[in-house]
Design a protein around this motif. Structure first.
Motif, PDB file in Angstrom:
ATOM      1  N   VAL A 102     -16.409  37.712 -35.516  1.00  9.91           N
ATOM      2  CA  VAL A 102     -17.747  37.562 -36.080  1.00  9.91           C
ATOM      3  C   VAL A 102     -18.681  38.317 -35.155  1.00  9.91           C
ATOM      4  CG1 VAL A 102     -19.608  35.959 -36.644  1.00  9.91           C
ATOM      5  CG2 VAL A 102     -17.225  35.318 -37.087  1.00  9.91           C
ATOM      6  N   ARG A 103     -19.405  39.287 -35.681  1.00 11.30           N
ATOM      7  CA  ARG A 103     -20.320  40.062 -34.843  1.00 11.30           C
ATOM      8  C   ARG A 103     -21.655  39.335 -34.700  1.00 11.30           C
ATOM      9  NH1 ARG A 103     -20.295  46.362 -34.684  1.00 11.30           N
ATOM     10  NH2 ARG A 103     -18.442  45.690 -33.521  1.00 11.30           N
ATOM     11  N   ASN A 124     -31.593  34.992 -26.241  1.00 11.21           N
ATOM     12  CA  ASN A 124     -32.081  35.022 -27.619  1.00 11.21           C
ATOM     13  C   ASN A 124     -30.933  35.578 -28.457  1.00 11.21           C
ATOM     14  OD1 ASN A 124     -33.419  35.343 -30.031  1.00 11.21           O
ATOM     15  ND2 ASN A 124     -34.861  36.882 -29.290  1.00 11.21           N
ATOM     16  N   MET A 125     -30.229  34.698 -29.174  1.00 15.62           N
ATOM     17  CA  MET A 125     -28.986  35.121 -29.831  1.00 15.62           C
ATOM     18  C   MET A 125     -28.855  34.514 -31.225  1.00 15.62           C
ATOM     19  SD  MET A 125     -25.044  34.417 -28.618  1.00 15.62           S
ATOM     20  CE  MET A 125     -25.288  35.170 -27.022  1.00 15.62           C
ATOM     21  N   ASP A 126     -28.387  35.347 -32.134  1.00 15.32           N
ATOM     22  CA  ASP A 126     -27.984  34.897 -33.462  1.00 15.32           C
ATOM     23  C   ASP A 126     -26.457  34.988 -33.500  1.00 15.32           C
ATOM     24  OD1 ASP A 126     -27.481  34.369 -36.102  1.00 15.32           O
ATOM     25  OD2 ASP A 126     -28.856  35.871 -36.913  1.00 15.32           O
ATOM     26  N   VAL A 127     -25.792  33.836 -33.456  1.00  9.55           N
ATOM     27  CA  VAL A 127     -24.324  33.841 -33.355  1.00  9.55           C
ATOM     28  C   VAL A 127     -23.645  34.147 -34.679  1.00  9.55           C
ATOM     29  CG1 VAL A 127     -24.405  32.217 -31.438  1.00  9.55           C
ATOM     30  CG2 VAL A 127     -24.093  31.357 -33.768  1.00  9.55           C
ATOM     31  N   LYS A 128     -24.398  34.166 -35.767  1.00  8.41           N
ATOM     32  CA  LYS A 128     -23.855  34.423 -37.108  1.00  8.41           C
ATOM     33  C   LYS A 128     -22.827  33.343 -37.479  1.00  8.41           C
ATOM     34  CE  LYS A 128     -26.361  38.122 -37.598  1.00  8.41           C
ATOM     35  NZ  LYS A 128     -27.474  38.160 -38.582  1.00  8.41           N
ATOM     36  N   GLY A 129     -22.072  33.620 -38.525  1.00 12.48           N
ATOM     37  CA  GLY A 129     -21.089  32.626 -38.959  1.00 12.48           C
ATOM     38  C   GLY A 129     -21.743  31.440 -39.645  1.00 12.48           C
ATOM     39  N   TRP A 130     -20.961  30.340 -39.746  1.00  9.58           N
ATOM     40  CA  TRP A 130     -21.397  29.172 -40.518  1.00  9.58           C
ATOM     41  C   TRP A 130     -21.586  27.938 -39.645  1.00  9.58           C
ATOM     42  CZ3 TRP A 130     -22.838  30.243 -45.318  1.00  9.58           C
ATOM     43  CH2 TRP A 130     -22.321  31.398 -45.915  1.00  9.58           C
ATOM     44  N   LEU A 131     -21.824  28.133 -38.366  1.00  7.07           N
ATOM     45  CA  LEU A 131     -22.002  26.985 -37.483  1.00  7.07           C
ATOM     46  C   LEU A 131     -23.340  26.295 -37.724  1.00  7.07           C
ATOM     47  CD1 LEU A 131     -20.723  28.416 -34.091  1.00  7.07           C
ATOM     48  CD2 LEU A 131     -19.615  26.678 -35.491  1.00  7.07           C
TER      49      LEU A 131
END
Length: 289
Positions: free
Chosen positions: A221-222, A249-256
């Motif tokens: 997952v990018r 400051n991060m957007d981890v993406k995915g469905w968490l």
């Protein structure tokens, strides 16, 4: 007689070529064929203003493919440089703002982490700590030798520098490690990193970027960083120690669920600082506590 008429008509008609339509254009095309036929027989010569000559002259002025590739690379480098500078400036505006910060966690070693909610409901985290290293030492570890970070931080599988833009900007690909207790899971990051120095501070900034040769990789997952930054400043009474400020400051993406992400990110900051301290102590054990 006809060649003379052709020359005269052609000279009169050329300025109005763009305004012609329909049958006029068809007639002009037929007229052009007659001109070409007469030229081939040597009965008229092509005028010096001929658009065909002008076109060939313009084509001869075009850069060769190698020059065009060089120009494209220069434009790409300028883009990454601008992205890095803008990311650092935006991150500094966030981390240096006084309003909206709340205490997230405080460690026994006096490290503190604050959080703030930005527009769009994204939560960012600011860690503050004191480290037994000068800003120059930390700059060397965190920026110059960034590809070696996996050697002392077990949460990183690898970091590879894909492109250098001068001495202060680079494009990197980072892959996180699969470690026990990692709530977020394995991610990869494609980032532009930028550094800047003043008389008393060192700034490291970065943000997510794109590279055609490295699209999102299968099995990962990018996630996206940024804008983010680190500020390194020597302590007034101990120049060999640094005040370390890190905006995550991060957007981890995915469905968490966001609640899990908001718990995991400050914990990741605390773990990173712990591993960095161990690395510094291993380098100079007599000067480290």
């Amino acid at each position: 007689m006809l060649p003379a008429v052709v020359k005269l008509c052609c000279g009169i008609s050329y300025p109005h070529l763009r305004s012609m339509a329909g049958l006029q254009r068809a007639a002009l095309a037929a007229f052009g064929q007659e001109i070409a036929h007469l030229q081939s027989r040597g009965q008229i010569s092509r005028p010096t203003w001929s658009p065909l000559r002008w076109t060939r002259h313009r084509e001869s002025e075009k850069a060769d493919p190698e020059e065009q590739r060089t120009a494209a690379l220069a434009d790409e480098d300028l883009l990454y440089l601008r992205q890095g500078e803008e990311a650092l400036n935006e991150a500094l505006e966030i981390v240096e703002s006084k309003d909206g910060w709340t205490l997230e966690m405080a460690e026994k070693n006096r490290d503190v982490i604050y959080s703030k909610v930005l527009r769009g409901n994204r939560k960012v985290f600011r860690l503050e700590a004191e480290l037994d290293a000068s800003p120059e030492e930390l700059y060397d570890i965190l920026f110059v030798r960034v590809e070696e970070m996996h050697k002392w931080n077990p949460n990183i599988r690898r970091i590879r520098v894909l492109k250098h833009v001068g001495r202060n900007t680079m494009v990197t690909h980072e892959v996180s490690a699969e470690t026990a207790g990692n709530l977020i899971g394995q991610r990869d990051f494609l980032s532009v990193r930028h550094s800047s120095k003043s008389e008393s501070r060192v700034y490291l900034g970065g943000a997510a970027t794109r590279l055609e040769s490295l699209p999102p990789q299968p099995g990962f997952v990018r996630a996206e960083d940024g804008p983010t930054c680190i500020i390194l400043q020597p302590l007034p009474d101990r120049p060999n120690r640094s005040h370390f400020i890190w905006l995550l400051n991060m957007d981890v993406k995915g469905w968490l669920p966001q609640s899990i992400v908001n718990k995991a990110l400050p914990r990741a900051q605390a773990d990173f600082t712990k591993h960095l301290r161990r690395h510094l102590a291993a380098q100079n054990p007599e000067n480290r506590r």
